[in-house]
Design a protein around this motif. Structure first.
Motif, PDB file in Angstrom:
ATOM      1  N   SER A  42     -21.184 -69.998 -45.783  1.00  0.00           N
ATOM      2  CA  SER A  42     -21.077 -70.665 -44.482  1.00  0.00           C
ATOM      3  C   SER A  42     -22.343 -71.475 -44.197  1.00  0.00           C
ATOM      4  O   SER A  42     -22.282 -72.604 -43.706  1.00  0.00           O
ATOM      5  CB  SER A  42     -20.845 -69.622 -43.398  1.00  0.00           C
ATOM      6  N   LEU A  43     -23.506 -70.873 -44.553  1.00  0.00           N
ATOM      7  CA  LEU A  43     -24.778 -71.571 -44.350  1.00  0.00           C
ATOM      8  C   LEU A  43     -24.828 -72.840 -45.195  1.00  0.00           C
ATOM      9  O   LEU A  43     -25.232 -73.900 -44.707  1.00  0.00           O
ATOM     10  CB  LEU A  43     -25.950 -70.641 -44.706  1.00  0.00           C
ATOM     11  N   GLU A  45     -22.234 -74.582 -46.302  1.00  0.00           N
ATOM     12  CA  GLU A  45     -21.286 -75.541 -45.717  1.00  0.00           C
ATOM     13  C   GLU A  45     -21.906 -76.222 -44.494  1.00  0.00           C
ATOM     14  O   GLU A  45     -21.810 -77.439 -44.331  1.00  0.00           O
ATOM     15  CB  GLU A  45     -19.980 -74.827 -45.340  1.00  0.00           C
ATOM     16  N   GLU A  46     -22.537 -75.439 -43.642  1.00  0.00           N
ATOM     17  CA  GLU A  46     -23.160 -75.996 -42.435  1.00  0.00           C
ATOM     18  C   GLU A  46     -24.307 -76.933 -42.803  1.00  0.00           C
ATOM     19  O   GLU A  46     -24.504 -77.971 -42.182  1.00  0.00           O
ATOM     20  CB  GLU A  46     -23.654 -74.885 -41.507  1.00  0.00           C
ATOM     21  N   GLN A  47     -25.053 -76.543 -43.872  1.00  0.00           N
ATOM     22  CA  GLN A  47     -26.131 -77.417 -44.314  1.00  0.00           C
ATOM     23  C   GLN A  47     -25.581 -78.740 -44.835  1.00  0.00           C
ATOM     24  O   GLN A  47     -26.139 -79.804 -44.580  1.00  0.00           O
ATOM     25  CB  GLN A  47     -26.982 -76.720 -45.395  1.00  0.00           C
ATOM     26  N   LYS A  49     -22.681 -80.100 -43.939  1.00  0.00           N
ATOM     27  CA  LYS A  49     -22.214 -80.835 -42.750  1.00  0.00           C
ATOM     28  C   LYS A  49     -23.398 -81.470 -42.025  1.00  0.00           C
ATOM     29  O   LYS A  49     -23.342 -82.631 -41.602  1.00  0.00           O
ATOM     30  CB  LYS A  49     -21.456 -79.914 -41.798  1.00  0.00           C
ATOM     31  N   ALA A  50     -24.463 -80.687 -41.895  1.00  0.00           N
ATOM     32  CA  ALA A  50     -25.655 -81.195 -41.203  1.00  0.00           C
ATOM     33  C   ALA A  50     -26.227 -82.388 -41.960  1.00  0.00           C
ATOM     34  O   ALA A  50     -26.636 -83.399 -41.362  1.00  0.00           O
ATOM     35  CB  ALA A  50     -26.698 -80.102 -41.057  1.00  0.00           C
TER      36      ALA A  50
END
Length: 172
Positions: A42-43, A45-47, A49-50
């Motif tokens: 998840s981290l 994926e969020e990175q 996306k960020a």
């Protein structure tokens, strides 16, 4: 030495017990491996996306900057055109003011001429009144003279008739 060794051992045991308690406490706070992997995924994926959002933001910033440069160039162009137009209008205004000043001078001259003409017309009217009165007097004299001429012609005609009658009688 034995006492010292005992004291060191006791100290080491206390430390070990403390470390054990800390390790147990940390074990209680440890996240299970599966949950850790999910959090890590998840981290990531969020990175990602960020990072994509940051790249998009960077692209949008560049586009906005280019658009601002274009708008600024257009505004400068429009400003330059407006300045040139204002200069043209100012030149036209000066020309119009010069023409108006010339026309105003012509108008003043024409007004002065009209005033002089009005005085001349008034003088001519006075003269005409005098001439009209003289003409009336002359017409009255002419009428009187015509009447006298008529009277004289009638008298001459009567004299001719009288002479015409007297002449044949005096000849005989």
């Amino acid at each position: 030495q034995l006492l010292e060794a005992k004291a060191n051992l006791s100290l080491a045991q206390t430390r070990h017990a403390l470390q054990l308690q800390q390790a147990k406490a940390q074990m209680n706070n440890v996240v299970p491996k599966k949950q850790f992997e999910q959090l890590q995924t998840s981290l990531r994926e969020e990175q990602c996306k960020a990072q994509q959002l940051q790249e998009n933001l960077h692209q949008q910033a560049e586009q906005a900057c280019m658009q601002l440069v274009r708008i600024q160039e257009e505004h400068e162009h429009l400003l330059q055109a407006a300045v040139e137009q204002a200069e043209g209008l100012e030149h036209n205004l000066r020309s119009a003011e010069a023409v108006l000043a010339e026309r105003a001078a012509q108008f003043k001259d024409a007004q002065a001429q009209i005033s002089r003409n009005k005085l001349l017309i008034e003088d001519l009217r006075e003269e005409n009144r005098g001439f009209a009165m003289a003409l009336q007097v002359a017409e009255l004299k002419q009428k009187s003279t015509e009447e006298k001429n008529q009277l004289l012609e009638e008298q001459a005609s009567a004299l001719k008739q009288l002479i015409g009658k007297i002449m044949p009688a005096s000849l005989s």
